[in-house]
Structures are given as structure tokens and as C-alpha cells.
Design a protein around this motif. Structure first.
Motif, PDB file in Angstrom:
ATOM      1  N   MET A  41     -10.828  -7.602  -9.188  1.00 43.57           N
ATOM      2  CA  MET A  41     -10.256  -7.536  -7.802  1.00 43.57           C
ATOM      3  C   MET A  41     -10.632  -5.986  -7.432  1.00 43.57           C
ATOM      4  N   PRO A  42     -11.010  -5.965  -6.005  1.00 42.39           N
ATOM      5  CA  PRO A  42     -11.298  -4.631  -5.369  1.00 42.39           C
ATOM      6  C   PRO A  42     -10.503  -3.825  -5.444  1.00 42.39           C
ATOM      7  N   ALA A  43     -10.576  -2.526  -5.518  1.00 40.22           N
ATOM      8  CA  ALA A  43      -9.336  -1.579  -5.635  1.00 40.22           C
ATOM      9  C   ALA A  43      -8.717  -1.524  -4.167  1.00 40.22           C
ATOM     10  N   ALA A  44      -9.427  -1.622  -3.138  1.00 39.33           N
ATOM     11  CA  ALA A  44      -8.910  -1.965  -1.812  1.00 39.33           C
ATOM     12  C   ALA A  44      -7.402  -2.813  -1.929  1.00 39.33           C
ATOM     13  N   LEU A  45      -7.870  -3.920  -2.467  1.00 39.37           N
ATOM     14  CA  LEU A  45      -6.708  -5.002  -2.490  1.00 39.37           C
ATOM     15  C   LEU A  45      -5.747  -4.399  -3.202  1.00 39.37           C
ATOM     16  N   LEU A  46      -6.099  -3.916  -4.426  1.00 37.52           N
ATOM     17  CA  LEU A  46      -4.986  -3.499  -5.381  1.00 37.52           C
ATOM     18  C   LEU A  46      -3.924  -2.070  -4.559  1.00 37.52           C
ATOM     19  N   TRP A  47      -4.689  -1.642  -3.830  1.00 41.73           N
ATOM     20  CA  TRP A  47      -3.904  -0.477  -3.060  1.00 41.73           C
ATOM     21  C   TRP A  47      -3.088  -1.192  -2.074  1.00 41.73           C
ATOM     22  N   LEU A  48      -3.711  -2.182  -1.546  1.00 45.04           N
ATOM     23  CA  LEU A  48      -2.718  -2.817  -0.528  1.00 45.04           C
ATOM     24  C   LEU A  48      -1.588  -3.572  -0.910  1.00 45.04           C
ATOM     25  N   ILE A  49      -1.811  -4.065  -2.475  1.00 43.56           N
ATOM     26  CA  ILE A  49      -0.621  -4.729  -2.880  1.00 43.56           C
ATOM     27  C   ILE A  49       0.426  -3.842  -3.253  1.00 43.56           C
ATOM     28  N   ALA A  50      -0.111  -2.487  -3.729  1.00 44.07           N
ATOM     29  CA  ALA A  50       0.918  -1.290  -4.147  1.00 44.07           C
ATOM     30  C   ALA A  50       1.716  -0.985  -2.928  1.00 44.07           C
ATOM     31  N   ALA A  51       0.911  -1.101  -1.711  1.00 40.90           N
ATOM     32  CA  ALA A  51       1.699  -0.594  -0.383  1.00 40.90           C
ATOM     33  C   ALA A  51       2.839  -1.372  -0.022  1.00 40.90           C
ATOM     34  N   LEU A  52       2.276  -2.670  -0.358  1.00 41.28           N
ATOM     35  CA  LEU A  52       3.277  -3.769   0.338  1.00 41.28           C
ATOM     36  C   LEU A  52       4.544  -3.734  -0.664  1.00 41.28           C
ATOM     37  N   GLY A  53       4.302  -3.695  -1.899  1.00 40.20           N
ATOM     38  CA  GLY A  53       5.383  -3.655  -2.869  1.00 40.20           C
ATOM     39  C   GLY A  53       6.380  -2.421  -2.669  1.00 40.20           C
ATOM     40  N   LEU A  54       5.615  -1.273  -2.425  1.00 42.84           N
ATOM     41  CA  LEU A  54       6.419  -0.193  -2.319  1.00 42.84           C
ATOM     42  C   LEU A  54       7.321  -0.316  -0.835  1.00 42.84           C
ATOM     43  N   ALA A  55       6.935  -0.670   0.052  1.00 39.67           N
ATOM     44  CA  ALA A  55       7.543  -1.065   1.284  1.00 39.67           C
ATOM     45  C   ALA A  55       8.628  -1.999   1.047  1.00 39.67           C
ATOM     46  N   LEU A  84       8.974   4.339   0.960  1.00 40.83           N
ATOM     47  CA  LEU A  84       8.301   3.852   2.181  1.00 40.83           C
ATOM     48  C   LEU A  84       6.921   4.951   2.503  1.00 40.83           C
ATOM     49  N   MET A  85       7.257   6.197   2.329  1.00 44.41           N
ATOM     50  CA  MET A  85       6.238   7.335   2.279  1.00 44.41           C
ATOM     51  C   MET A  85       5.195   6.937   1.388  1.00 44.41           C
ATOM     52  N   LEU A  86       5.629   6.618   0.276  1.00 46.24           N
ATOM     53  CA  LEU A  86       4.355   6.632  -0.859  1.00 46.24           C
ATOM     54  C   LEU A  86       3.754   4.928  -0.466  1.00 46.24           C
ATOM     55  N   GLY A  87       4.381   4.107   0.129  1.00 42.50           N
ATOM     56  CA  GLY A  87       3.765   3.171   0.414  1.00 42.50           C
ATOM     57  C   GLY A  87       2.793   3.274   1.451  1.00 42.50           C
ATOM     58  N   GLY A  88       3.124   4.386   2.557  1.00 40.36           N
ATOM     59  CA  GLY A  88       2.174   4.907   3.671  1.00 40.36           C
ATOM     60  C   GLY A  88       0.817   5.524   2.949  1.00 40.36           C
ATOM     61  N   LEU A 127      -1.162   2.778   1.466  1.00 36.47           N
ATOM     62  CA  LEU A 127      -1.927   2.229   2.500  1.00 36.47           C
ATOM     63  C   LEU A 127      -3.212   2.839   2.990  1.00 36.47           C
ATOM     64  N   ALA A 128      -2.921   4.088   3.103  1.00 41.65           N
ATOM     65  CA  ALA A 128      -4.073   4.978   3.378  1.00 41.65           C
ATOM     66  C   ALA A 128      -5.202   4.990   2.414  1.00 41.65           C
ATOM     67  N   ALA A 129      -4.656   4.912   0.955  1.00 43.09           N
ATOM     68  CA  ALA A 129      -5.784   4.815   0.014  1.00 43.09           C
ATOM     69  C   ALA A 129      -6.485   3.549  -0.084  1.00 43.09           C
ATOM     70  N   ALA A 130      -5.869   2.420   0.273  1.00 38.01           N
ATOM     71  CA  ALA A 130      -6.567   0.981   0.488  1.00 38.01           C
ATOM     72  C   ALA A 130      -7.636   1.149   1.877  1.00 38.01           C
TER      73      ALA A 130
END
Length: 144
Positions: free
Chosen positions: A1-15, A27-31, A34-37
Motif C-alpha cells: 500500500m502506498p505511503a500517501a494512502l496510509l497518510w490519507l487514512i490516518a488523516a480521515l481517522g484523526l478527523a 483535527l490539527m493532527l489530521g491536517g 493530510l499534508a503528509a499524504a
């Protein structure tokens, strides 16, 4: 699984978790996630660089954005309405105010009034302050 997808999942989970707390921290950690993704997807940096982007953006959001959002979200002082809004207002004595009788003009309306101290007497034309409303009677006081 690409790293960008993992970061996106983390962003959505945090939000999503932010909905449960309402503190705006997650929410700030999710932001940051999302920037890392976004940087991982666009620039294909190594995972440690994505982590650095996550850290920097999260800290910036926590320090700069979160305090401003919290101030905006805090409820403003409740607007006083009804008799609470009349307390502390100035009134004009229309008829002599004594312990048992009197009238004042308060906020454009005529109110029955009595003095705060039973022995005080206020004459017509005096300006008094409403200390409290007792039923339909304004309890007034004149600062001599």
C-alpha cells in the motif's frame, strides 16, 4: 500500500476521532497527516520526510490555527434579555419614589418603583439606577 494512502487514512481517522472529542487537537493532527499524504503523493519523498512534514504542519496548525478557532467557537457572553437587561440601567423619576409608592421611566416605559433603602425618597426629575426588578416594581438607588 502506498505511503500517501496510509497518510490519507490516518488523516480521515484523526478527523473522525475529532468528532468524539471536539477539542480541535485531533483535527490539527489530521491536517498534518493530510499534508503528509499530499507531499508523499506529489513528491514521492522517503517516509521520514513525510513524517517531518506531518510534524511541522501539525505543530503549525496547533500553534497558529487552533487558538483562533477555539476563540471563535467559544460562545459569546449570553445576551441579557427581559428583566436582567434592565438591571443596572438609568431611570428617570416621574413621581416621588418612597417605600410605598413611586414611578420611574425606564427604557421608555413607566414602571412602579421603590427605593433600595426603605428610608430613601427620590423626587421627580432625579436620575436613579435600577438595582433589580422585583415582580413589576423597579428597585432603584441614587448614588449621591
Amino acid at each position: 500500500m502506498p505511503a500517501a494512502l496510509l497518510w490519507l487514512i490516518a488523516a480521515l481517522g484523526l478527523a473522525g476521532a475529532e468528532v468524539l472529542t471536539g477539542d480541535l487537537f485531533l483535527l490539527m493532527l489530521g491536517g498534518g497527516a493530510l499534508a503528509a499524504a499530499g507531499t508523499s503523493w506529489l513528491l514521492d519523498w522517503p517516509i521520514w520526510a513525510d513524517g517531518a512534514v506531518f510534524l511541522v504542519v501539525s505543530v503549525l496548525l496547533l500553534v497558529l490555527v487552533r487558538p483562533a478557532l477555539r476563540r471563535r467557537m467559544q460562545s459569546a457572553a449570553a445576551l441579557e434579555t427581559g428583566i436582567e437587561a434592565l438591571e443596572g440601567r438609568s431611570a428617570l423619576v416621574l413621581d416621588q419614589v418612597t417605600q410605598h409608592a413611586g414611578q420611574v421611566k425606564l427604557d421608555g416605559e413607566v414602571w412602579t418603583a421603590r427605593p433600595l433603602n426603605d428610608h430613601d425618597v427620590y423626587e421627580a426629575g432625579d436620575h436613579v439606577m435600577v438595582m433589580r426588578i422585583d415582580g413589576a416594581t423597579a428597585v432603584v438607588w441614587k448614588n449621591d
